[in-house]
Design a protein around this motif. Structure first.
Motif, PDB file in Angstrom:
ATOM      1  N   LYS A 200      23.427  53.474  71.722  1.00 15.01           N
ATOM      2  CA  LYS A 200      24.459  53.744  70.622  1.00 15.01           C
ATOM      3  C   LYS A 200      24.662  55.234  69.943  1.00 15.01           C
ATOM      4  N   TYR A 202      25.378  57.863  67.239  1.00 18.01           N
ATOM      5  CA  TYR A 202      25.340  58.209  65.974  1.00 18.01           C
ATOM      6  C   TYR A 202      26.341  59.453  65.678  1.00 18.01           C
ATOM      7  N   ASP A 216      18.236  50.505  62.331  1.00 13.80           N
ATOM      8  CA  ASP A 216      18.691  49.544  63.533  1.00 13.80           C
ATOM      9  C   ASP A 216      17.553  49.024  64.181  1.00 13.80           C
TER      10      ASP A 216
END
Length: 283
Positions: A200, A202, A216
């Motif tokens: 992921k 950010y 998360d």
């Protein structure tokens, strides 16, 4: 008696090394023509200063085979069995160096060389679990069997402040493609089957990135093994570290939360401002 040796990438604190009587063998960090022993001759901050001045990243090298043999001989002569932990064999030749040292000594029946398939306190978690199994009286073979299960459950991930070190080091495929973006990205890097993979992405200031990253992980951490969790960083502002620790502590789940500073080898490849939350997933 079973002794534990770990390479220096396990990033365990002196408190834990002392508590479990763990012996460390250093990898090497190469700055230009000079070689230094990880955790002994050089600090991460000096590495960063050198990298900034020279516009490149350090090289790293496995521990010396003769040093491994010497350390093993000492314990074998004292009648000990040994478990040696290494950083993932996909990231370093350290595992092969240790295996070859054991073969040269003809000590395969007394020494287990364990490929953690991880890095930093992803290795350290396995070391701690093994040390506690030794204290409980388990045999080396029993410990190895349980380590096989634990290894597959280690959650080792982190977010980085800069992509430059990972890009120049070439150890994480997919990072280079992110460098051209106009938006400052802080990707999550996951260790999967011994290799680093981007996850992921950010954006924003690091204290917010770390808070979001930790958030998360919370649902999975609620189901993690309760024994221990590491918040490991390569030199972060205290505000950033606190954001991660506060998120982990809010679960009231883990028996011990350890904040550790990554050593020279891990810092050489990830760069300053990197932070990870590492634990063992539950059943």
């Amino acid at each position: 008696m079973i002794k534990i040796i770990s390479d220096s990438t396990s990033d365990l604190s002196q408190e834990l090394l002392t508590r479990y009587d763990i012996e460390i063998i250093p990898l090497h960090i190469i700055l230009g023509e000079e070689s230094y022993r990880d955790g002994m001759d050089i600090t991460p901050d000096r590495i960063y200063a050198w990298a900034q001045e020279n516009k490149t990243v350090p090289k790293t090298a496995a521990c010396a085979q003769e040093q491994v043999k010497k350390m093993l001989q000492k314990h074998l002569q004292e009648g000990h069995e040994v478990i040696c932990f290494t950083i993932s064999s996909s990231m370093s030749s350290t595992y092969n160096v240790m295996v070859n040292a054991v073969k040269e000594l003809g000590a395969e029946d007394k020494v287990t060389v364990w490929d953690s398939e991880s890095l930093s306190t992803g290795v350290g978690l396995q070391v701690v679990y093994a040390a506690e199994m030794i204290k409980s009286g388990k045999t080396r073979q029993e410990i190895e069997k349980e380590l096989k299960e634990i290894r597959g459950r280690v959650s080792a991930s982190f977010v980085v402040d800069t992509l430059v070190y990972l890009h120049r080091g070439g150890r994480c495929s997919g990072v280079s493609a992110m460098l051209g973006t106009t938006l400052k990205l802080h990707p999550q890097i996951n260790v999967v089957e011994g290799k680093m993979q981007p996850g992921k992405k950010y954006r924003g200031k690091m204290h917010k990135v770390v808070a979001d990253y930790a958030e998360d992980q919370l649902e999975e951490m609620k189901k993690a093994r309760k024994r221990i969790v590491f918040v490991t960083h390569s030199g972060c502002d205290q505000k950033v570290i606190d954001a991660a620790v506060d998120a982990v502590r809010s679960l009231n789940h883990f028996s011990e939360i350890h904040v550790t500073r990554a050593g020279g080898v891990i810092s050489s490849h990830c760069g300053p401002g990197t932070l990870g939350v590492l634990y063992v997933r539950g059943e």
